[in-house]
Write a protein that holds these residues in place. Structure first.
Motif, PDB file in Angstrom:
ATOM      1  N   MET A   1       0.846  -1.191   0.000  1.00  0.00           N
ATOM      2  CA  MET A   1       0.000   0.000   0.000  1.00  0.00           C
ATOM      3  C   MET A   1       0.880   1.239   0.000  1.00  0.00           C
ATOM      4  SD  MET A   1      -3.190   1.126   2.410  1.00  0.00           S
ATOM      5  CE  MET A   1      -2.584   1.813   3.914  1.00  0.00           C
ATOM      6  N   THR A   2       0.442   2.265  -0.691  1.00  0.00           N
ATOM      7  CA  THR A   2       1.119   3.548  -0.736  1.00  0.00           C
ATOM      8  C   THR A   2       1.122   4.153   0.660  1.00  0.00           C
ATOM      9  OG1 THR A   2       0.311   3.858  -2.980  1.00  0.00           O
ATOM     10  CG2 THR A   2       1.097   5.810  -1.837  1.00  0.00           C
ATOM     11  N   LYS A   3       2.226   4.767   1.049  1.00  0.00           N
ATOM     12  CA  LYS A   3       2.346   5.367   2.381  1.00  0.00           C
ATOM     13  C   LYS A   3       2.098   6.873   2.309  1.00  0.00           C
ATOM     14  CE  LYS A   3       3.646   5.483   6.746  1.00  0.00           C
ATOM     15  NZ  LYS A   3       2.708   5.193   7.767  1.00  0.00           N
ATOM     16  N   VAL A   4       1.225   7.351   3.183  1.00  0.00           N
ATOM     17  CA  VAL A   4       0.943   8.773   3.323  1.00  0.00           C
ATOM     18  C   VAL A   4       1.043   9.115   4.801  1.00  0.00           C
ATOM     19  CG1 VAL A   4      -0.858  10.542   3.148  1.00  0.00           C
ATOM     20  CG2 VAL A   4      -0.538   8.926   1.283  1.00  0.00           C
ATOM     21  N   THR A   5       1.656  10.235   5.099  1.00  0.00           N
ATOM     22  CA  THR A   5       1.677  10.755   6.456  1.00  0.00           C
ATOM     23  C   THR A   5       0.880  12.055   6.471  1.00  0.00           C
ATOM     24  OG1 THR A   5       3.742  11.944   6.061  1.00  0.00           O
ATOM     25  CG2 THR A   5       3.915   9.726   6.995  1.00  0.00           C
ATOM     26  N   VAL A   6       0.560  12.520   7.658  1.00  0.00           N
ATOM     27  CA  VAL A   6      -0.159  13.786   7.778  1.00  0.00           C
ATOM     28  C   VAL A   6       0.604  14.715   8.703  1.00  0.00           C
ATOM     29  CG1 VAL A   6      -2.466  12.925   7.222  1.00  0.00           C
ATOM     30  CG2 VAL A   6      -1.676  12.876   9.590  1.00  0.00           C
ATOM     31  N   ARG A   7       0.440  16.000   8.430  1.00  0.00           N
ATOM     32  CA  ARG A   7       0.984  17.045   9.285  1.00  0.00           C
ATOM     33  C   ARG A   7      -0.060  18.157   9.364  1.00  0.00           C
ATOM     34  NH1 ARG A   7       1.604  21.147   5.968  1.00  0.00           N
ATOM     35  NH2 ARG A   7       2.588  20.963   3.936  1.00  0.00           N
ATOM     36  N   ARG A   8       0.105  19.038  10.329  1.00  0.00           N
ATOM     37  CA  ARG A   8      -0.804  20.175  10.450  1.00  0.00           C
ATOM     38  C   ARG A   8      -0.687  21.066   9.215  1.00  0.00           C
ATOM     39  NH1 ARG A   8      -4.255  20.435  15.053  1.00  0.00           N
ATOM     40  NH2 ARG A   8      -3.340  19.043  16.562  1.00  0.00           N
ATOM     41  N   MET A   9      -1.800  21.602   8.778  1.00  0.00           N
ATOM     42  CA  MET A   9      -1.832  22.494   7.629  1.00  0.00           C
ATOM     43  C   MET A   9      -1.183  23.836   8.008  1.00  0.00           C
ATOM     44  SD  MET A   9      -5.306  23.243   5.435  1.00  0.00           S
ATOM     45  CE  MET A   9      -5.757  21.559   5.078  1.00  0.00           C
ATOM     46  N   THR A  10      -0.521  24.469   7.051  1.00  0.00           N
ATOM     47  CA  THR A  10       0.043  25.798   7.267  1.00  0.00           C
ATOM     48  C   THR A  10      -1.048  26.856   7.074  1.00  0.00           C
ATOM     49  OG1 THR A  10       0.631  26.174   4.957  1.00  0.00           O
ATOM     50  CG2 THR A  10       2.270  25.012   6.337  1.00  0.00           C
ATOM     51  N   PRO A  11      -0.824  28.078   7.560  1.00  0.00           N
ATOM     52  CA  PRO A  11      -1.823  29.138   7.345  1.00  0.00           C
ATOM     53  C   PRO A  11      -2.123  29.391   5.863  1.00  0.00           C
ATOM     54  CG  PRO A  11      -0.352  29.776   9.112  1.00  0.00           C
ATOM     55  CD  PRO A  11       0.224  28.512   8.510  1.00  0.00           C
ATOM     56  N   ALA A  12      -1.117  29.387   5.008  1.00  0.00           N
ATOM     57  CA  ALA A  12      -1.358  29.607   3.575  1.00  0.00           C
ATOM     58  C   ALA A  12      -2.178  28.473   2.979  1.00  0.00           C
ATOM     59  CB  ALA A  12      -0.037  29.757   2.826  1.00  0.00           C
ATOM     60  N   GLU A  13      -1.870  27.233   3.365  1.00  0.00           N
ATOM     61  CA  GLU A  13      -2.643  26.083   2.889  1.00  0.00           C
ATOM     62  C   GLU A  13      -4.080  26.178   3.385  1.00  0.00           C
ATOM     63  OE1 GLU A  13       0.875  22.696   2.731  1.00  0.00           O
ATOM     64  OE2 GLU A  13      -0.189  23.054   4.610  1.00  0.00           O
ATOM     65  N   PHE A  14      -4.255  26.605   4.624  1.00  0.00           N
ATOM     66  CA  PHE A  14      -5.577  26.729   5.212  1.00  0.00           C
ATOM     67  C   PHE A  14      -6.432  27.730   4.433  1.00  0.00           C
ATOM     68  CE2 PHE A  14      -8.576  28.761   8.136  1.00  0.00           C
ATOM     69  CZ  PHE A  14      -9.271  27.660   8.609  1.00  0.00           C
ATOM     70  N   ASP A  15      -5.870  28.886   4.122  1.00  0.00           N
ATOM     71  CA  ASP A  15      -6.626  29.906   3.391  1.00  0.00           C
ATOM     72  C   ASP A  15      -7.092  29.377   2.034  1.00  0.00           C
ATOM     73  OD1 ASP A  15      -6.262  31.653   5.490  1.00  0.00           O
ATOM     74  OD2 ASP A  15      -4.598  32.725   4.541  1.00  0.00           O
ATOM     75  N   HIS A  16      -6.219  28.707   1.319  1.00  0.00           N
ATOM     76  CA  HIS A  16      -6.581  28.145   0.007  1.00  0.00           C
ATOM     77  C   HIS A  16      -7.636  27.055   0.176  1.00  0.00           C
ATOM     78  CE1 HIS A  16      -6.138  25.377  -3.439  1.00  0.00           C
ATOM     79  NE2 HIS A  16      -6.137  26.511  -4.102  1.00  0.00           N
ATOM     80  N   GLY A 106      -4.357   4.954  -5.227  1.00  0.00           N
ATOM     81  CA  GLY A 106      -4.372   4.391  -3.883  1.00  0.00           C
ATOM     82  C   GLY A 106      -4.082   5.380  -2.775  1.00  0.00           C
ATOM     83  N   LEU A 107      -3.993   6.646  -3.123  1.00  0.00           N
ATOM     84  CA  LEU A 107      -3.662   7.648  -2.112  1.00  0.00           C
ATOM     85  C   LEU A 107      -4.825   7.946  -1.176  1.00  0.00           C
ATOM     86  CD1 LEU A 107      -1.559  10.007  -4.376  1.00  0.00           C
ATOM     87  CD2 LEU A 107      -0.701   8.574  -2.507  1.00  0.00           C
ATOM     88  N   GLY A 108      -6.052   7.807  -1.649  1.00  0.00           N
ATOM     89  CA  GLY A 108      -7.210   8.044  -0.795  1.00  0.00           C
ATOM     90  C   GLY A 108      -7.243   7.083   0.375  1.00  0.00           C
ATOM     91  N   ARG A 109      -7.013   5.830   0.103  1.00  0.00           N
ATOM     92  CA  ARG A 109      -6.999   4.811   1.163  1.00  0.00           C
ATOM     93  C   ARG A 109      -5.853   5.086   2.143  1.00  0.00           C
ATOM     94  NH1 ARG A 109      -9.669   0.469   1.332  1.00  0.00           N
ATOM     95  NH2 ARG A 109     -10.100   0.496  -0.896  1.00  0.00           N
ATOM     96  N   ALA A 110      -4.695   5.444   1.612  1.00  0.00           N
ATOM     97  CA  ALA A 110      -3.540   5.715   2.459  1.00  0.00           C
ATOM     98  C   ALA A 110      -3.750   6.985   3.294  1.00  0.00           C
ATOM     99  CB  ALA A 110      -2.284   5.839   1.602  1.00  0.00           C
ATOM    100  N   LEU A 111      -4.345   8.016   2.688  1.00  0.00           N
ATOM    101  CA  LEU A 111      -4.641   9.235   3.430  1.00  0.00           C
ATOM    102  C   LEU A 111      -5.656   8.957   4.526  1.00  0.00           C
ATOM    103  CD1 LEU A 111      -4.421  12.292   3.880  1.00  0.00           C
ATOM    104  CD2 LEU A 111      -6.085  12.604   2.024  1.00  0.00           C
ATOM    105  N   LEU A 112      -6.684   8.195   4.222  1.00  0.00           N
ATOM    106  CA  LEU A 112      -7.694   7.838   5.220  1.00  0.00           C
ATOM    107  C   LEU A 112      -7.044   7.110   6.395  1.00  0.00           C
ATOM    108  CD1 LEU A 112     -10.671   7.749   6.102  1.00  0.00           C
ATOM    109  CD2 LEU A 112     -10.905   5.650   4.735  1.00  0.00           C
ATOM    110  N   ALA A 113      -6.158   6.167   6.132  1.00  0.00           N
ATOM    111  CA  ALA A 113      -5.478   5.424   7.196  1.00  0.00           C
ATOM    112  C   ALA A 113      -4.640   6.362   8.063  1.00  0.00           C
ATOM    113  CB  ALA A 113      -4.618   4.316   6.597  1.00  0.00           C
ATOM    114  N   ALA A 114      -3.950   7.309   7.444  1.00  0.00           N
ATOM    115  CA  ALA A 114      -3.134   8.258   8.199  1.00  0.00           C
ATOM    116  C   ALA A 114      -4.002   9.162   9.066  1.00  0.00           C
ATOM    117  CB  ALA A 114      -2.269   9.087   7.247  1.00  0.00           C
ATOM    118  N   VAL A 115      -5.149   9.566   8.541  1.00  0.00           N
ATOM    119  CA  VAL A 115      -6.078  10.406   9.299  1.00  0.00           C
ATOM    120  C   VAL A 115      -6.653   9.612  10.475  1.00  0.00           C
ATOM    121  CG1 VAL A 115      -8.310  11.607   9.179  1.00  0.00           C
ATOM    122  CG2 VAL A 115      -6.604  11.928   7.375  1.00  0.00           C
ATOM    123  N   GLU A 116      -7.007   8.375  10.246  1.00  0.00           N
ATOM    124  CA  GLU A 116      -7.499   7.519  11.335  1.00  0.00           C
ATOM    125  C   GLU A 116      -6.454   7.407  12.441  1.00  0.00           C
ATOM    126  OE1 GLU A 116     -10.286   4.635   8.525  1.00  0.00           O
ATOM    127  OE2 GLU A 116      -8.290   3.945   9.132  1.00  0.00           O
TER     128      GLU A 116
END
Length: 158
Positions: A1-16, A106-116
């Motif tokens: 499975m493709t690996k995705v990690t998560v981090r907090r969004m930056t202010p610029a990313e948040f505005d967009h 396969g990034l949706g599944r990997a992102l979902l797993a990281a969010v979980e």
């Protein structure tokens, strides 16, 4: 499975993200027949402002950017650690999406797993979400990821 990690969004990313989120959410509500088109984007912005009164600093909220193994962004997610209807120990996934150009790999599944994982690390015992019935790809993804229907709303045009 493709690996995705998560981090907090930056202010610029948040505005967009806030700008595109309101447009996407309004479009989904209109398509589902829940809102009239006139004023839908403004209504979506107002709802999001109520749910995120302090933006990125809103307490008990995870606003995340998904990153692939190369450090490139793949998507976003928004999780409230307190369920909107008060379900104890249940977080609520308001938004998750893979960047359109990155879909189908396969990034949706990997992102979902990281969010979980992030929600569990923050103390949630379960994660709940809402998905529009017409979003068949998302319904299939959630079902194959272990999510079960706990409520269901149906409609028939007359």
């Amino acid at each position: 499975m493709t690996k995705v990690t998560v981090r907090r969004m930056t202010p610029a990313e948040f505005d967009h993200w806030q700008a595109t989120l309101a447009e996407d959410y309004a479009r989904e509500q209109v398509a589902a027949g829940r809102w009239p088109e006139d004023g839908a984007v403004q209504r979506a912005r107002e709802e999001n402002e109520q749910l995120l009164p302090d933006g990125l600093a809103t307490a008990r909220t995870l606003i995340l950017r998904g990153i692939d193994a190369d450090g490139d962004p793949v998507g976003v997610a928004w999780v409230a650690l307190d369920h909107p209807r008060g379900a104890p120990d249940v977080a609520f996934l308001y938004d998750i999406e893979v960047i359109p150009a990155r879909r189908g790999h396969g990034l949706g599944r990997a992102l979902l797993a990281a969010v979980e994982d992030a929600a569990e690390e923050a103390g949630a015992a379960a994660l709940e979400l809402n998905v529009f019935g017409g979003n068949r790809a998302a319904v299939a993804l959630y079902g194959s990821s272990g999510y079960e229907v706990v409520t269901q709303q149906m409609r028939k045009a007359l």
